[in-house]
Write a protein that holds these residues in place. Structure first.
Motif, PDB file in Angstrom:
ATOM      1  N   LEU A 307      52.516  -9.893 -14.414  1.00  0.00           N
ATOM      2  CA  LEU A 307      51.545  -9.630 -15.472  1.00  0.00           C
ATOM      3  C   LEU A 307      50.825 -10.916 -15.832  1.00  0.00           C
ATOM      4  CD1 LEU A 307      53.360  -7.344 -18.073  1.00  0.00           C
ATOM      5  CD2 LEU A 307      51.447  -6.710 -16.594  1.00  0.00           C
ATOM      6  N   VAL A 308      49.540 -10.773 -16.170  1.00  0.00           N
ATOM      7  CA  VAL A 308      48.723 -11.904 -16.607  1.00  0.00           C
ATOM      8  C   VAL A 308      48.312 -11.670 -18.053  1.00  0.00           C
ATOM      9  CG1 VAL A 308      46.516 -13.083 -16.298  1.00  0.00           C
ATOM     10  CG2 VAL A 308      47.817 -12.352 -14.305  1.00  0.00           C
ATOM     11  N   SER A 309      48.341 -12.712 -18.869  1.00  0.00           N
ATOM     12  CA  SER A 309      47.728 -12.635 -20.195  1.00  0.00           C
ATOM     13  C   SER A 309      46.473 -13.500 -20.190  1.00  0.00           C
ATOM     14  CB  SER A 309      48.692 -13.094 -21.288  1.00  0.00           C
ATOM     15  OG  SER A 309      48.891 -14.492 -21.259  1.00  0.00           O
ATOM     16  N   ARG A 310      45.412 -12.933 -20.713  1.00  0.00           N
ATOM     17  CA  ARG A 310      44.123 -13.627 -20.734  1.00  0.00           C
ATOM     18  C   ARG A 310      43.543 -13.536 -22.134  1.00  0.00           C
ATOM     19  NH1 ARG A 310      40.116 -14.842 -16.949  1.00  0.00           N
ATOM     20  NH2 ARG A 310      41.266 -13.821 -15.273  1.00  0.00           N
ATOM     21  N   PRO A 311      43.117 -14.669 -22.716  1.00  0.00           N
ATOM     22  CA  PRO A 311      42.532 -14.614 -24.052  1.00  0.00           C
ATOM     23  C   PRO A 311      41.186 -13.896 -24.038  1.00  0.00           C
ATOM     24  CG  PRO A 311      42.301 -16.817 -23.118  1.00  0.00           C
ATOM     25  CD  PRO A 311      43.173 -16.042 -22.168  1.00  0.00           C
ATOM     26  N   LEU A 312      40.909 -13.166 -25.111  1.00  0.00           N
ATOM     27  CA  LEU A 312      39.641 -12.462 -25.258  1.00  0.00           C
ATOM     28  C   LEU A 312      38.717 -13.250 -26.169  1.00  0.00           C
ATOM     29  CD1 LEU A 312      41.041  -8.845 -25.735  1.00  0.00           C
ATOM     30  CD2 LEU A 312      39.932  -9.772 -23.678  1.00  0.00           C
ATOM     31  N   SER A 313      37.421 -13.127 -25.948  1.00  0.00           N
ATOM     32  CA  SER A 313      36.452 -13.878 -26.732  1.00  0.00           C
ATOM     33  C   SER A 313      36.456 -13.467 -28.200  1.00  0.00           C
ATOM     34  CB  SER A 313      35.046 -13.688 -26.152  1.00  0.00           C
ATOM     35  OG  SER A 313      34.659 -12.322 -26.222  1.00  0.00           O
ATOM     36  N   CYS A 314      36.933 -12.255 -28.484  1.00  0.00           N
ATOM     37  CA  CYS A 314      36.968 -11.748 -29.854  1.00  0.00           C
ATOM     38  C   CYS A 314      38.314 -11.983 -30.523  1.00  0.00           C
ATOM     39  CB  CYS A 314      36.636 -10.257 -29.850  1.00  0.00           C
ATOM     40  SG  CYS A 314      37.660  -9.272 -28.720  1.00  0.00           S
ATOM     41  N   GLY A 315      39.211 -12.699 -29.848  1.00  0.00           N
ATOM     42  CA  GLY A 315      40.539 -12.936 -30.377  1.00  0.00           C
ATOM     43  C   GLY A 315      41.554 -12.012 -29.740  1.00  0.00           C
ATOM     44  N   GLY A 316      42.802 -12.444 -29.751  1.00  0.00           N
ATOM     45  CA  GLY A 316      43.841 -11.673 -29.094  1.00  0.00           C
ATOM     46  C   GLY A 316      43.824 -11.906 -27.602  1.00  0.00           C
ATOM     47  N   VAL A 317      44.646 -11.151 -26.899  1.00  0.00           N
ATOM     48  CA  VAL A 317      44.746 -11.310 -25.449  1.00  0.00           C
ATOM     49  C   VAL A 317      44.751  -9.953 -24.768  1.00  0.00           C
ATOM     50  CG1 VAL A 317      46.027 -13.491 -25.575  1.00  0.00           C
ATOM     51  CG2 VAL A 317      47.276 -11.325 -25.541  1.00  0.00           C
ATOM     52  N   ALA A 318      44.597  -9.996 -23.470  1.00  0.00           N
ATOM     53  CA  ALA A 318      44.741  -8.815 -22.623  1.00  0.00           C
ATOM     54  C   ALA A 318      45.834  -9.121 -21.608  1.00  0.00           C
ATOM     55  CB  ALA A 318      43.428  -8.503 -21.918  1.00  0.00           C
ATOM     56  N   TRP A 319      46.604  -8.103 -21.260  1.00  0.00           N
ATOM     57  CA  TRP A 319      47.686  -8.262 -20.297  1.00  0.00           C
ATOM     58  C   TRP A 319      47.413  -7.366 -19.096  1.00  0.00           C
ATOM     59  CZ3 TRP A 319      52.093 -11.234 -20.524  1.00  0.00           C
ATOM     60  CH2 TRP A 319      52.413 -11.799 -21.765  1.00  0.00           C
ATOM     61  N   GLY A 320      47.855  -7.762 -17.925  1.00  0.00           N
ATOM     62  CA  GLY A 320      47.781  -6.888 -16.782  1.00  0.00           C
ATOM     63  C   GLY A 320      47.760  -7.607 -15.464  1.00  0.00           C
ATOM     64  N   HIS A 321      46.777  -7.312 -14.636  1.00  0.00           N
ATOM     65  CA  HIS A 321      46.654  -7.988 -13.350  1.00  0.00           C
ATOM     66  C   HIS A 321      45.223  -7.874 -12.870  1.00  0.00           C
ATOM     67  CE1 HIS A 321      48.143  -9.953  -9.752  1.00  0.00           C
ATOM     68  NE2 HIS A 321      49.300 -10.092 -10.390  1.00  0.00           N
ATOM     69  N   GLY A 322      44.988  -7.172 -11.812  1.00  0.00           N
ATOM     70  CA  GLY A 322      43.698  -7.120 -11.150  1.00  0.00           C
ATOM     71  C   GLY A 322      43.947  -7.333  -9.679  1.00  0.00           C
ATOM     72  N   GLY A 323      42.942  -7.184  -8.848  1.00  0.00           N
ATOM     73  CA  GLY A 323      43.206  -7.373  -7.434  1.00  0.00           C
ATOM     74  C   GLY A 323      41.984  -7.364  -6.561  1.00  0.00           C
ATOM     75  N   THR A 324      42.123  -8.015  -5.422  1.00  0.00           N
ATOM     76  CA  THR A 324      41.058  -8.099  -4.432  1.00  0.00           C
ATOM     77  C   THR A 324      41.631  -7.802  -3.056  1.00  0.00           C
ATOM     78  OG1 THR A 324      39.989  -9.812  -5.738  1.00  0.00           O
ATOM     79  CG2 THR A 324      39.271  -9.595  -3.460  1.00  0.00           C
ATOM     80  N   ILE A 325      40.919  -7.002  -2.305  1.00  0.00           N
ATOM     81  CA  ILE A 325      41.277  -6.651  -0.938  1.00  0.00           C
ATOM     82  C   ILE A 325      39.954  -6.372  -0.232  1.00  0.00           C
ATOM     83  CG2 ILE A 325      41.502  -4.171  -1.416  1.00  0.00           C
ATOM     84  CD1 ILE A 325      43.992  -4.189   0.469  1.00  0.00           C
ATOM     85  N   PRO A 326      39.825  -6.586   1.077  1.00  0.00           N
ATOM     86  CA  PRO A 326      38.542  -6.331   1.716  1.00  0.00           C
ATOM     87  C   PRO A 326      37.956  -4.980   1.309  1.00  0.00           C
ATOM     88  CG  PRO A 326      39.983  -7.384   3.280  1.00  0.00           C
ATOM     89  CD  PRO A 326      40.813  -7.126   2.048  1.00  0.00           C
ATOM     90  N   GLY A 327      36.770  -5.005   0.746  1.00  0.00           N
ATOM     91  CA  GLY A 327      36.072  -3.800   0.325  1.00  0.00           C
ATOM     92  C   GLY A 327      36.084  -3.534  -1.160  1.00  0.00           C
ATOM     93  N   TYR A 328      37.047  -4.093  -1.892  1.00  0.00           N
ATOM     94  CA  TYR A 328      37.188  -3.740  -3.306  1.00  0.00           C
ATOM     95  C   TYR A 328      37.709  -4.918  -4.126  1.00  0.00           C
ATOM     96  CZ  TYR A 328      37.093   0.920  -1.192  1.00  0.00           C
ATOM     97  OH  TYR A 328      36.744   2.032  -0.446  1.00  0.00           O
TER      98      TYR A 328
END
Length: 367
Positions: A307-328
């Motif tokens: 899991l990744v936590s990323r700060p939001l510009s409006c305050g607080g954070v977002a948790w999750g992931h994301g991903g890259t693979i050829p095509g998407y």
């Protein structure tokens, strides 16, 4: 998933996101305008998004074309390859095994795969399961991006991929630094198989997909190169500006780190169920959300166990992931109050477009 840079697409946050029925937006709005701009200004063939707003409703959006040759429409909430979001699924299975007393987070890799992990500066007796999941193992990367793009339908055995990593030198001593790589998750998948005696895909299906009813998500079986349901085609842009179709490929090289197929709506449901406590006991979820700095991804970004936590510009954070693979490429997030976004574009974009995708996710979560 295709490379460490895929993680710039990662983000998603704690909150009880309950499953909701997706519905097509009836008219253009700020979300639609943002997707349209990604197509028109940034040149992605298509963009798809699922957005859960403050009102609790889930809406889906599309822009561009689902087939660059025929100009067919983008299927609403179509299936896509979700790349490194797969890591979160794999991490959940490992942590379920931890909760069952079958795996120790701070046990060595050698405990489960004795003698397998050896190389220059590499010793499975000094690398822990936690370090595999948190990218602090120092293991080198196994992914050969150029080789994959050249021969996307080639099948790879996990051990073949591991051999490619172990032929390299360790990047740092375990636990002394952070560096995103896919090799840790390759080993995590092998540990799951060793401990359970079952294929990784079966364990992900039983323990995650079926458990929370992700009807449009699957882990491809060996040799399966297709996307099963309605989907936009995925492309890579050639040097001359033309598009090459990478929709059909063998995702075996991604395996535990990036092989899964899903929809934006299912991805938001997965993270909502996870962060809402439906997949892990509280103790293991807390471990998953215990983070270390991951500034290589972005300012203020931290990495837990899949899991990744990323700060939001409006305050607080977002948790999750994301991903890259050829095509998407996919990015997304879920906030403490249940807002959620998952956005996919049908190509691996350039750095400027990736940055814009991240900005759109932030804007949608903060509006």
């Amino acid at each position: 998933m295709a490379a460490a840079t895929s993680m710039v697409a990662a983000a998603v946050v704690a909150g009880a996101l309950s499953p909701a029925t997706a519905s097509a937006a009836p008219r253009p709005d700020s979300v639609q305008q943002s997707l349209d701009a990604l197509v028109k200004k940034n040149g992605v063939p298509a963009a798809l998004a699922t957005v859960k707003g403050r009102d609790g409703r889930t809406r889906t959006y599309t822009a561009g074309v689902g087939n660059a040759a025929t100009k067919a429409k983008v299927p609403m909430d179509g299936q896509v390859r979700i790349g490194s979001n797969t890591k979160a699924f794999t991490a959940v299975v490992v942590l379920q095994l931890v909760a069952e007393g079958k795996v120790g987070l701070d046990s060595s890799v050698d405990t489960y795969l004795p003698g397998l992990v050896r190389g220059e500066g590499i010793d499975g007796r000094t690398i822990t399961v936690r370090q595999l999941l948190q990218h602090t193992s120092g293991l080198p990367e196994y992914v050969d991006r150029e080789g994959i793009l050249k021969d996307p339908k080639r099948y790879y055995e996990p051990r073949e991929l591991l051999d490619g990593a172990l032929a390299q030198k360790a990047h740092f001593a375990p636990g002394t630094d952070w560096e995103y790589n896919n090799t840790g998750y390759l080993l995590a998948g092998l540990i799951v198989q060793k401990v359970t005696g079952r294929p990784l895909g079966e364990e992900i299906t039983k323990r995650v997909v079926d458990r929370i009813g992700l009807r449009h998500t699957y882990f491809p079986a060996p040799g399966d190169m297709t996307i099963h349901e309605a989907h936009p085609k995925g492309y890579q842009r050639n040097a001359d500006g033309t598009l090459r179709d990478y929709t059909e490929l063998d995702p075996s090289w991604g395996w535990a780190a990036g092989a899964a197929v899903s929809t934006n709506t299912d991805v938001t449901r997965f993270y909502g169920a996870l962060l809402g406590g439906r997949l892990l006991p509280a103790a293991q979820l807390a471990q998953m959300r215990t983070t270390v700095p991951a500034e290589a991804i972005g300012t203020g970004v931290r990495y837990g166990l899949g899991l990744v936590s990323r700060p939001l510009s409006c305050g607080g954070v977002a948790w999750g992931h994301g991903g890259t693979i050829p095509g998407y490429e996919s990015a997304g997030g879920t906030t403490e109050d249940g807002r959620a976004v998952n956005l996919t574009v049908t190509t691996i974009p350039d750095a400027d477009t990736t940055k814009r995708v991240d900005q759109v996710v932030d804007e949608l979560l903060c509006r």
